[in-house]
Structures are given as structure tokens and as C-alpha cells.
Design a protein around this motif. Structure first.
Motif, PDB file in Angstrom:
ATOM      1  N   HIS A 188     -10.138  29.746  36.502  1.00  0.00           N
ATOM      2  CA  HIS A 188     -10.861  31.014  36.359  1.00  0.00           C
ATOM      3  C   HIS A 188     -10.239  31.724  35.160  1.00  0.00           C
ATOM      4  O   HIS A 188      -9.018  31.922  35.149  1.00  0.00           O
ATOM      5  N   LEU A 189     -11.034  32.083  34.158  1.00  0.00           N
ATOM      6  CA  LEU A 189     -10.492  32.819  33.012  1.00  0.00           C
ATOM      7  C   LEU A 189     -10.186  34.249  33.478  1.00  0.00           C
ATOM      8  O   LEU A 189     -11.111  34.962  33.897  1.00  0.00           O
ATOM      9  N   PRO A 190      -8.897  34.667  33.426  1.00  0.00           N
ATOM     10  CA  PRO A 190      -8.514  35.960  34.013  1.00  0.00           C
ATOM     11  C   PRO A 190      -9.351  37.121  33.477  1.00  0.00           C
ATOM     12  O   PRO A 190      -9.734  37.136  32.301  1.00  0.00           O
ATOM     13  N   ASN A 191      -9.609  38.074  34.368  1.00  0.00           N
ATOM     14  CA  ASN A 191     -10.338  39.316  34.045  1.00  0.00           C
ATOM     15  C   ASN A 191     -11.753  39.084  33.510  1.00  0.00           C
ATOM     16  O   ASN A 191     -12.276  39.882  32.738  1.00  0.00           O
ATOM     17  N   THR A 192     -12.339  37.943  33.866  1.00  0.00           N
ATOM     18  CA  THR A 192     -13.738  37.674  33.489  1.00  0.00           C
ATOM     19  C   THR A 192     -14.444  37.068  34.706  1.00  0.00           C
ATOM     20  O   THR A 192     -13.812  36.771  35.724  1.00  0.00           O
ATOM     21  N   HIS A 193     -15.747  36.857  34.566  1.00  0.00           N
ATOM     22  CA  HIS A 193     -16.500  36.114  35.591  1.00  0.00           C
ATOM     23  C   HIS A 193     -16.805  34.710  35.068  1.00  0.00           C
ATOM     24  O   HIS A 193     -17.868  34.150  35.332  1.00  0.00           O
ATOM     25  N   TYR A 194     -15.877  34.161  34.282  1.00  0.00           N
ATOM     26  CA  TYR A 194     -16.077  32.829  33.687  1.00  0.00           C
ATOM     27  C   TYR A 194     -15.122  31.826  34.342  1.00  0.00           C
ATOM     28  O   TYR A 194     -13.905  32.055  34.402  1.00  0.00           O
ATOM     29  N   PHE A 195     -15.680  30.729  34.848  1.00  0.00           N
ATOM     30  CA  PHE A 195     -14.898  29.673  35.502  1.00  0.00           C
ATOM     31  C   PHE A 195     -15.136  28.375  34.728  1.00  0.00           C
ATOM     32  O   PHE A 195     -16.217  28.185  34.171  1.00  0.00           O
ATOM     33  N   TYR A 196     -14.144  27.495  34.694  1.00  0.00           N
ATOM     34  CA  TYR A 196     -14.386  26.236  33.974  1.00  0.00           C
ATOM     35  C   TYR A 196     -13.693  25.045  34.620  1.00  0.00           C
ATOM     36  O   TYR A 196     -12.650  25.176  35.269  1.00  0.00           O
ATOM     37  N   THR A 197     -14.364  23.889  34.441  1.00  0.00           N
ATOM     38  CA  THR A 197     -13.782  22.605  34.858  1.00  0.00           C
ATOM     39  C   THR A 197     -13.640  21.766  33.599  1.00  0.00           C
ATOM     40  O   THR A 197     -14.441  21.894  32.675  1.00  0.00           O
TER      41      THR A 197
END
Ligand SMILES: Cc1cc2nc3c(=O)[nH]c(=O)nc-3n(C[C@H](O)[C@H](O)[C@H](O)COP(=O)(O)OP(=O)(O)OC[C@H]3O[C@@H](n4cnc5c(N)ncnc54)[C@H](O)[C@@H]3O)c2cc1C
Length: 468
Positions: A321-330
Motif C-alpha cells: 500500500h503506498l502510504p497516505n494514498t489509496h494506491y495499492f500495488y502487486t
């Protein structure tokens, strides 16, 4: 601009599991896929094994998600109404390597794999009569299974659509902008808006991360080549047969597919992203190495060569989870990623909910499975043909696929447009002649369905027209 709670980038098995998990929780969701169909990356070209979980190093994400994914698969396949071959898996070796097999067994115990046992020579050769003579012992894991990886991915996406989600194909994400609380996600002139974004783009993971200033993950690419044998070889092995794994990977195996073919491979050759070529060196390597575990296969029965690309990041998966965002990545979802995907999705959706994603009460809608006329009794088939004569017209003789089945695929929720997309759903061109007889008929059916010229029908995506 259409607005969703979540946008998933990438329609491989990880994106498909996310799509199904979110839509079943009443989350409004769009899946964005660059290709003309889902399941067009690593997910379409792998061994299709639901690994038991003795291979990953304990306390890694690979171990955790492999074990949980393996537990989730049987119920998931039942829910999707797709087949799973619960045949178990075998790792085999000779007496000199007993210690190596014991280490694997202990690792399986540490990971929580159920029901494993070490099997001695007599029982082993009775279970698998075509093992090589030098094989003395095996590690049997009954929870290992075989699935169709592409059909699983397609079924998950179809399930997501009938439960309210949207799939946008030919949508290659090339720009992401933050606008207020939402992300605007672009593919050339098209765009959608979503509060949450999850990057499941496989080989494209870093390109997507770059669009939101998320970290670049060190990735390497390793090609796996395969030989596929005709169904006449069904029974050569009854379950996946692995050699004892080494640091280089799980080795070359022989395994049955869900549809009764035998597969030999994969190699492990460093490559460029998207390099799915098969060469003479790879074929020679498969032949040489597979015969360390099994008797000589009948190579005259090879009907297809293909390859898939593993995307590898160090020793473990990257699920962040990219901190302080609503962006997640695999990223780096290599083997056992197919097995792990339902567990990765379960974990990520929990993390998104902790981050404020709201779910809503939802009445689950079951996806409609594809009819397989081959599996029907004579009476059932007669009845079906009475209702719709298209089920009485054979198009693909090798796989015995009827026009009715192909029309079902064309009318299915993702609206597949090209020959390979139809193949992945109901199997025409999959058989011994590899489309020699049925390809023109499949092209005609697609052209008629979409009201286009046959010259415009593609094999797999724009630019792959077949007829000149
Ligand atoms: C040879 C081989 C054998 C394997 N065997 C097994 C096995 O037996 N069991 C097992 O558990 N695992 C196995 N694996 C691993 C498994 O195949 C992968 O872990 C899994 O398929 C990865 O899925 P994914 O969704 O992350 O990636 P992919 O399937 O590659 O999906 C990513 C998708 O993102 C799309 N995309 C990329 N960029 C963009 C963009 N800009 N915009 C929109 N879409 C984009 C791509 O088109 C693609 O469809 C094997 C892998 C290989 C290569």
C-alpha cells in the motif's frame, strides 16, 4: 467520465481475483486490461498447478498466500462452476537425495501443508508406472491440484461482471492523475475515475507505479517453455511429477492438464519481458531434463509449443500500500502466484477496507458455466439439440466443439472478439490439428456475430488478422 470506487489495472489472475472479491462485496469496480481479452499475460501460459505449499520458504508472503490460496481454491472453483483436478502432486528423486526430500517435507510441515507423506519405491511406481527407473522415493502432497488457469481467470471476471462490475478491454493505462479525492485513469482518449487503484499489471507493474510516483520494484523476467502432448497420451502421468527443486526453480515436470493432455516443462531462461518464443535449445532442455523423472514421453505426439514469462522480484512477492494514498500495488507475482492469487485478493481487500473502502450488502449472482456437449449423455445431448440445433453442428472435430458452444462463448459476459479468446473459453483450435480444420469456421462465426468482414477477425488482439 464513469466513476467507480475501485479501478483494477490488469486482468490476469491477481486482478481477476480482486475483481471477484470486490464485486461480491458490493463494491463498484472496473477492471482495466490492455489486451483484447483477460488472461493474456503470465496467467495464460503456466503449469496450472494449485501448489500444496511445501516449496516456499516459511514466513514469506509466498508461503502465507500459497497455503491460504490452496485452501480457497476448491470452494472457489465450485462457486465458479469450473473443474479442478484434485490429483495431488509428487516430487520424486533417487535414494541419494533422500535428505533433500526430507527437507522439503519439513518445510511443508512448517508452512502447514496437510496430509503429505514420503512414499517408497514400490508404492510410488504403482501410483505412477511411467516414472524413470532411477526414481526411488517421492513426496506426495494430496492437496495439490490442477486447474485451467485461463478459464479460472475468465470465470472470475465473468462472475465480477454478472455481479455489477465492469471490464474494459483494450484499455492500456498510460496516465493517472490525482483529481480531488479520486484518480483519473487514462488510456489514450478514454478515461475512468476511481477512489482506489490497485496495480495488478504483471510485467507492466513498474510502468504503472511510475504513473503515480510509487517505488520502482527490481524485476527480472524468466521464460518457461512447454511442450504439449496430444490427448492420446492421457494417463502417461496421473498428477504433476516434479524433480527435487533446486535454487534455479521447481525444475522440468510432466503433468496432466485438466482436459487430458500431457504437458512437459517449463524451462527457466532469463529473457526480456513479453518474450514468449520457444527455441530448439529450450525443447532440447525439456527433453533431457524431463527424462530424469519419467520414462521417455512420445514426442511424436507433441501438438503445441508455448512459453510464459515469470516476473520475479528477489525472493518474495511484493504486495504493498503506498502510504497516505489509496494506491495499492502487486509486483513480482511469479510462481506460486496462480495459487496465491485468491489469498492475495482476500488480504488486499481487507487492507482497503481498513483504509476506508466501503462495502455494501449484495445479493450474489452465480455465473453461467459453459455447456460442454462432450460431457453430456446421449439423451441430454439429443434434448439440447432439439432446443437448439446449433449444438448438433460440430465445428472442431478434435475437441468435439459444436457451433452452439462457440455461440455461447461469443454471447458470454466479456464479449470475446478474437479466435484465441474463444479458444480459451470453449476450446476450438485446441486439439490435435491446432485449428487446421476448424479455424476458418471459427473465423466465419466471429465475423457473422459481430457483423464484420472475415479479414478483420484477429487471432489475439489488434494487428493479428488471419485472413488476407
Ligand atoms: C512458466 C510458468 C509456470 C508457472 N506455473 C505456475 C503454477 O503451476 N502454479 C502457480 O501457482 N503459479 C504458476 N506460475 C505463476 C503464475 O502464472 C503467475 O504468478 C500469475 O499468472 C501472475 O498473475 P498476474 O495477474 O500477476 O499477472 P498477469 O497474468 O501477467 O496479468 C497482468 C495483466 O496486466 C495487463 N497489463 C499490463 N500493463 C497494463 C496496462 N498498462 N494497462 C492495463 N493492463 C495492463 C497485462 O496485459 C496482463 O493481462 C507460473 C508462471 C510461469 C511463467
Amino acid at each position: 467520465m464513469e466513476e467507480f470506487q475501485v479501478a483494477i489495472i490488469g486482468g490476469g489472475i491477481v486482478g481477476a481475483c480482486m475483481f471477484s472479491e470486490l464485486t461480491r462485496k458490493g463494491v463498484s469496480c472496473v477492471l482495466l486490461e490492455a489486451a483484447s481479452d483477460v488472461s493474456n499475460g503470465s496467467t495464460k501460459a503456466n503449469s496450472g498447478i494449485v501448489h500444496a505449499g511445501y516449496d516456499p520458504v516459511p514466513n514469506t508472503l509466498k508461503a502465507r498466500f500459497n497455503i491460504r490460496g490452496n485452501q480457497l481454491y476448491p470452494a472457489m472453483c465450485a462457486r465458479l462452476k469450473i473443474d479442478i483436478l484434485q490429483c495431488g502432486t509428487l516430487v520424486v528423486t533417487d535414494e541419494a537425495n533422500r535428505e533433500g526430500l526430507n527437507i522439503l517435507y519439513e518445510r511443508g510441515l512448517a508452512n502447514g501443508v496437510q496430509g503429505m507423506r514420503i512414499i517408497e519405491r514400490d508404492e510410488l511406481h504403482t501410483m505412477e508406472p511411467n516414472l524413470a527407473d532411477n526414481i526411488d522415493i517421492g513426496l506426495y502432497a494430496p492437496t495439490g491440484a490442477v486447474i485451467s488457469p485461463y478459464l479460472t481467470c475468465i470465470a472470475l471476471c465473468e462472475e465480477g461482471v454478472v455481479n455489477g462490475g465492469k471490464v474494459l478491454l483494450n484499455f492500456k493505462v498510460d496516465k493517472i492523475e490525482q483529481q480531488g479525492d479520486n484518480y483519473q485513469i487514462f488510456a489514450q482518449d478514454k478515461s475512468v475515475s476511481a477512489k482506489y487503484v490497485i496495480n495488478c499489471a504483471g510485467v507492466g507493474a513498474n510502468a504503472i507505479n511510475a504513473l503515480v510516483n510509487a517505488p520502482q520494484v527490481p524485476l527480472k523476467y524468466v521464460k518457461g517453455e512447454y511442450l504439449l502432448l496430444d490427448k492420446s497420451q492421457n494417463g502417461f502421468v496421473n498428477r504433476p511429477i516434479f524433480p527435487l527443486p533446486t535454487k534455479a526453480g521447481k525444475g522440468i515436470l510432466a503433468l496432466p492438464t485438466l482436459h487430458g493432455n500431457i504437458m512437459l516443462g517449463p524451462t527457466a531462461i532469463p529473457c526480456e519481458a513479453n518474450d514468449t518464443t520457444v527455441d530448439a535449445e529450450g525443447i532440447a532442455q525439456i527433453k533431457q531434463k524431463v527424462e530424469l523423472s519419467v520414462k521417455k514421453p512420445n514426442y511424436k505426439k507433441v501438438i503445441k509449443l508455448f512459453a510464459g514469462v515469470r516476473v520475479i522480484s528477489g525472493d518474495d512477492f511484493v504486495v504493498e500500500h503506498l502510504p497516505n494514498t489509496h494506491y495499492f500495488y502487486t509486483a513480482g507475482i511469479c510462481s506460486p502466484g496462480l495459487t496465491a492469487a485468491p489469498a492475495i485478493a482476500e488480504y488486499l481487500v481487507d487492507e482497503m477496507i481498513k483504509d476506508g473502502l466501503t462495502t455494501a450488502p449484495h445479493t450474489f449472482v452465480s455465473r453461467k458455466p459453459y455447456i460442454s456437449t462432450e460431457k453430456l449423455s446421449k439423451k441430454e445431448l439429443k434434448e439440447l439439440i432439439k432446443q437448439n440445433p446449433a449444438y448438433g453442428k460440430i465445428v472442431c472435430r478434435c475437441e468435439r466443439i459444436t457451433e452452439g458452444e462457440i455461440l455461447d462463448a461469443l454471447n458470454s459476459p466479456l464479449h470475446p472478439t478474437d479466435v484465441d479468446a474463444i479458444k480459451r473459453r470453449v476450446r476450438p483450435t485446441m486439439g490435435r490439428c491446432q485449428g487446421g480444420f476448424c479455424l476458418p469456421k471459427v473465423i466465419k462465426l466471429i465475423a457473422k456475430h459481430y457483423g464484420i468482414a472475415e479479414e478483420r477477425v484477429c487471432l489475439n488482439g489488434q494487428g493479428s488478422e488471419i485472413v488476407k
